[in-house]
Design a protein around this motif. Structure first.
Motif, PDB file in Angstrom:
ATOM      1  N   THR A  20      -3.736  -6.125  -7.246  1.00  0.00           N
ATOM      2  CA  THR A  20      -3.034  -5.408  -5.842  1.00  0.00           C
ATOM      3  C   THR A  20      -2.947  -4.144  -5.829  1.00  0.00           C
ATOM      4  OG1 THR A  20      -1.020  -7.292  -5.833  1.00  0.00           O
ATOM      5  CG2 THR A  20      -0.923  -5.297  -4.559  1.00  0.00           C
ATOM      6  N   LEU A  21      -2.949  -3.204  -7.009  1.00  0.00           N
ATOM      7  CA  LEU A  21      -3.349  -2.807  -7.255  1.00  0.00           C
ATOM      8  C   LEU A  21      -5.141  -1.818  -6.529  1.00  0.00           C
ATOM      9  CD1 LEU A  21      -2.739   1.241  -7.458  1.00  0.00           C
ATOM     10  CD2 LEU A  21      -3.063   0.253 -10.162  1.00  0.00           C
ATOM     11  N   TYR A  22      -5.447  -2.984  -6.998  1.00  0.00           N
ATOM     12  CA  TYR A  22      -7.305  -2.916  -7.227  1.00  0.00           C
ATOM     13  C   TYR A  22      -7.412  -2.986  -6.093  1.00  0.00           C
ATOM     14  CZ  TYR A  22      -7.420  -0.638 -12.180  1.00  0.00           C
ATOM     15  OH  TYR A  22      -7.504   0.120 -13.206  1.00  0.00           O
TER      16      TYR A  22
ATOM     17  N   GLU B 114      -3.796  13.106 -14.601  1.00  0.00           N
ATOM     18  CA  GLU B 114      -4.052  12.431 -15.354  1.00  0.00           C
ATOM     19  C   GLU B 114      -3.370  10.891 -15.973  1.00  0.00           C
ATOM     20  OE1 GLU B 114      -3.107  15.647 -16.819  1.00  0.00           O
ATOM     21  OE2 GLU B 114      -5.544  16.067 -16.194  1.00  0.00           O
ATOM     22  N   THR B 115      -2.956  11.095 -14.731  1.00  0.00           N
ATOM     23  CA  THR B 115      -1.603   9.624 -14.674  1.00  0.00           C
ATOM     24  C   THR B 115      -2.839   8.439 -14.443  1.00  0.00           C
ATOM     25  OG1 THR B 115       0.037  11.060 -13.575  1.00  0.00           O
ATOM     26  CG2 THR B 115      -0.323   8.355 -13.524  1.00  0.00           C
ATOM     27  N   SER B 116      -2.358   7.790 -15.222  1.00  0.00           N
ATOM     28  CA  SER B 116      -2.883   5.932 -15.368  1.00  0.00           C
ATOM     29  C   SER B 116      -2.974   5.222 -14.717  1.00  0.00           C
ATOM     30  CB  SER B 116      -2.812   5.290 -16.552  1.00  0.00           C
ATOM     31  OG  SER B 116      -1.587   4.737 -17.118  1.00  0.00           O
ATOM     32  N   MET B 117      -3.636   4.597 -13.850  1.00  0.00           N
ATOM     33  CA  MET B 117      -3.049   3.600 -12.947  1.00  0.00           C
ATOM     34  C   MET B 117      -2.790   2.199 -12.968  1.00  0.00           C
ATOM     35  SD  MET B 117      -5.422   4.216 -10.341  1.00  0.00           S
ATOM     36  CE  MET B 117      -6.387   2.506  -9.183  1.00  0.00           C
ATOM     37  N   ALA B 118      -2.446   1.916 -14.225  1.00  0.00           N
ATOM     38  CA  ALA B 118      -1.325   1.333 -15.215  1.00  0.00           C
ATOM     39  C   ALA B 118      -0.579   1.798 -14.398  1.00  0.00           C
ATOM     40  CB  ALA B 118      -2.042   0.531 -16.683  1.00  0.00           C
TER      41      ALA B 118
ATOM     42  N   ARG C  51       0.612  -1.308  -0.026  1.00  0.00           N
ATOM     43  CA  ARG C  51      -0.339  -0.363   0.315  1.00  0.00           C
ATOM     44  C   ARG C  51       0.562   1.668  -0.081  1.00  0.00           C
ATOM     45  NH1 ARG C  51      -4.766   1.934   0.997  1.00  0.00           N
ATOM     46  NH2 ARG C  51      -5.085   4.350   2.661  1.00  0.00           N
ATOM     47  N   GLN C  52       2.195   1.548   0.365  1.00  0.00           N
ATOM     48  CA  GLN C  52       2.874   2.483   0.785  1.00  0.00           C
ATOM     49  C   GLN C  52       3.386   2.787  -0.406  1.00  0.00           C
ATOM     50  OE1 GLN C  52       2.758   4.791   3.730  1.00  0.00           O
ATOM     51  NE2 GLN C  52       4.029   6.678   1.927  1.00  0.00           N
TER      52      GLN C  52
ATOM     53  N   THR D 203     -10.366   1.955  -6.954  1.00  0.00           N
ATOM     54  CA  THR D 203     -11.365   3.662  -7.701  1.00  0.00           C
ATOM     55  C   THR D 203      -9.907   4.542  -7.675  1.00  0.00           C
ATOM     56  OG1 THR D 203     -12.145   4.711  -7.196  1.00  0.00           O
ATOM     57  CG2 THR D 203     -13.452   3.346  -8.201  1.00  0.00           C
ATOM     58  N   ARG D 204      -9.548   5.240  -8.794  1.00  0.00           N
ATOM     59  CA  ARG D 204      -8.235   6.328  -8.801  1.00  0.00           C
ATOM     60  C   ARG D 204      -8.632   6.968  -7.986  1.00  0.00           C
ATOM     61  NH1 ARG D 204      -8.002  10.792 -12.541  1.00  0.00           N
ATOM     62  NH2 ARG D 204      -5.876  11.573 -13.129  1.00  0.00           N
ATOM     63  N   HIS D 205     -10.531   7.243  -7.313  1.00  0.00           N
ATOM     64  CA  HIS D 205     -10.678   8.434  -6.732  1.00  0.00           C
ATOM     65  C   HIS D 205     -10.082   7.680  -5.793  1.00  0.00           C
ATOM     66  CE1 HIS D 205     -13.544  10.661  -4.392  1.00  0.00           C
ATOM     67  NE2 HIS D 205     -13.003  11.353  -4.652  1.00  0.00           N
ATOM     68  N   GLU D 206     -10.880   6.583  -5.573  1.00  0.00           N
ATOM     69  CA  GLU D 206     -10.181   5.820  -3.925  1.00  0.00           C
ATOM     70  C   GLU D 206      -9.011   6.901  -4.053  1.00  0.00           C
ATOM     71  OE1 GLU D 206     -11.046   2.555  -2.724  1.00  0.00           O
ATOM     72  OE2 GLU D 206     -12.982   3.014  -2.975  1.00  0.00           O
ATOM     73  N   LEU D 207      -7.835   6.470  -4.639  1.00  0.00           N
ATOM     74  CA  LEU D 207      -6.827   6.459  -4.584  1.00  0.00           C
ATOM     75  C   LEU D 207      -5.616   8.090  -4.867  1.00  0.00           C
ATOM     76  CD1 LEU D 207      -3.659   5.584  -4.835  1.00  0.00           C
ATOM     77  CD2 LEU D 207      -3.572   5.382  -7.795  1.00  0.00           C
TER      78      LEU D 207
END
Length: 202
Positions: free
Chosen positions: A66-68, A50-54, A33-34, A73-77
């Motif tokens: 692991t990311l998801y 605009e940086t993508s989750m990928a 997570r960190q 969602t990107r908003h949660e991040l």
């Protein structure tokens, strides 16, 4: 063996297994997570909201799953990243080092400057789907509560101007952080402003 007893033993084995392993799994999960938060902070500062989750998964060295699993969602991040940044700045006020009250305040104000300089793309990304009245944006009061003891100590020691409050000082630092240009361009402006706080201390 009676079914009920077998079931009890099965549950016992499961409980022992879970007791033996969760700490390391939790530690791994916390590290992942960190790593994601650190990579996201760097990515957003470098390439914007605009940086993508990928791209964040690639930078952090974790798989997409692991990311998801950590941030659905990107908003949660983005939200977690902003909260994490505020937590770090507030914690820094309690642990800041320095030889004098003035030095401790200046060190913390520079940390606040760093936070303001990097949070803009995060906030812009959040504003796409979140109203500014959302609690995630209510960080000002926390910053003031964290920094007030540092300012009070410096003013009591007559090392910082007594006619300014922390609201005004943070507004000054924020205004400098928003000046267009490179960090190298803004840094001497910040240095001059902070020196001015010392200059007319009474």
């Amino acid at each position: 063996m009676p079914t009920s007893l077998y079931g009890d033993l099965a549950h016992l084995r499961k409980d022992v297994h879970m007791t033996n392993h969760p700490p390391s799994k939790r530690a791994d999960a916390a590290r992942n997570r960190q790593r994601i938060l650190d990579a996201a902070r760097t990515a957003f500062a470098a390439t914007g909201a605009e940086t993508s989750m990928a791209e964040i998964a690639r930078r952090s060295g974790v798989g997409s799953a692991t990311l998801y699993r950590n941030f659905a969602t990107r908003h949660e991040l983005l939200e977690a990243l902003l909260v994490n940044e505020v937590d770090e700045v507030c914690a820094a006020a309690a642990t800041v080092e320095g030889g004098s009250p003035e030095e401790r305040l200046m060190t913390w104000l520079r940390r606040f400057f760093q936070y303001v300089s990097t949070k803009r793309p995060i906030v812009l990304g959040l504003l796409e789907h979140t109203d500014t009245t959302d609690p995630v944006f209510q960080s000002r009061s926390r910053m003031l509560a964290a920094g007030e003891p540092l300012l009070s100590a410096a003013q009591d020691a007559h090392q910082i101007a007594g006619d300014l409050d922390l609201d005004q000082i943070l507004d000054l630092v924020m205004a400098i952080a928003k000046i267009p240009g490179t960090p190298e361009y803004r840094q001497p402006i910040l240095d001059a402003a902070l020196a001015g706080l010392r200059g007319h201390a009474v």
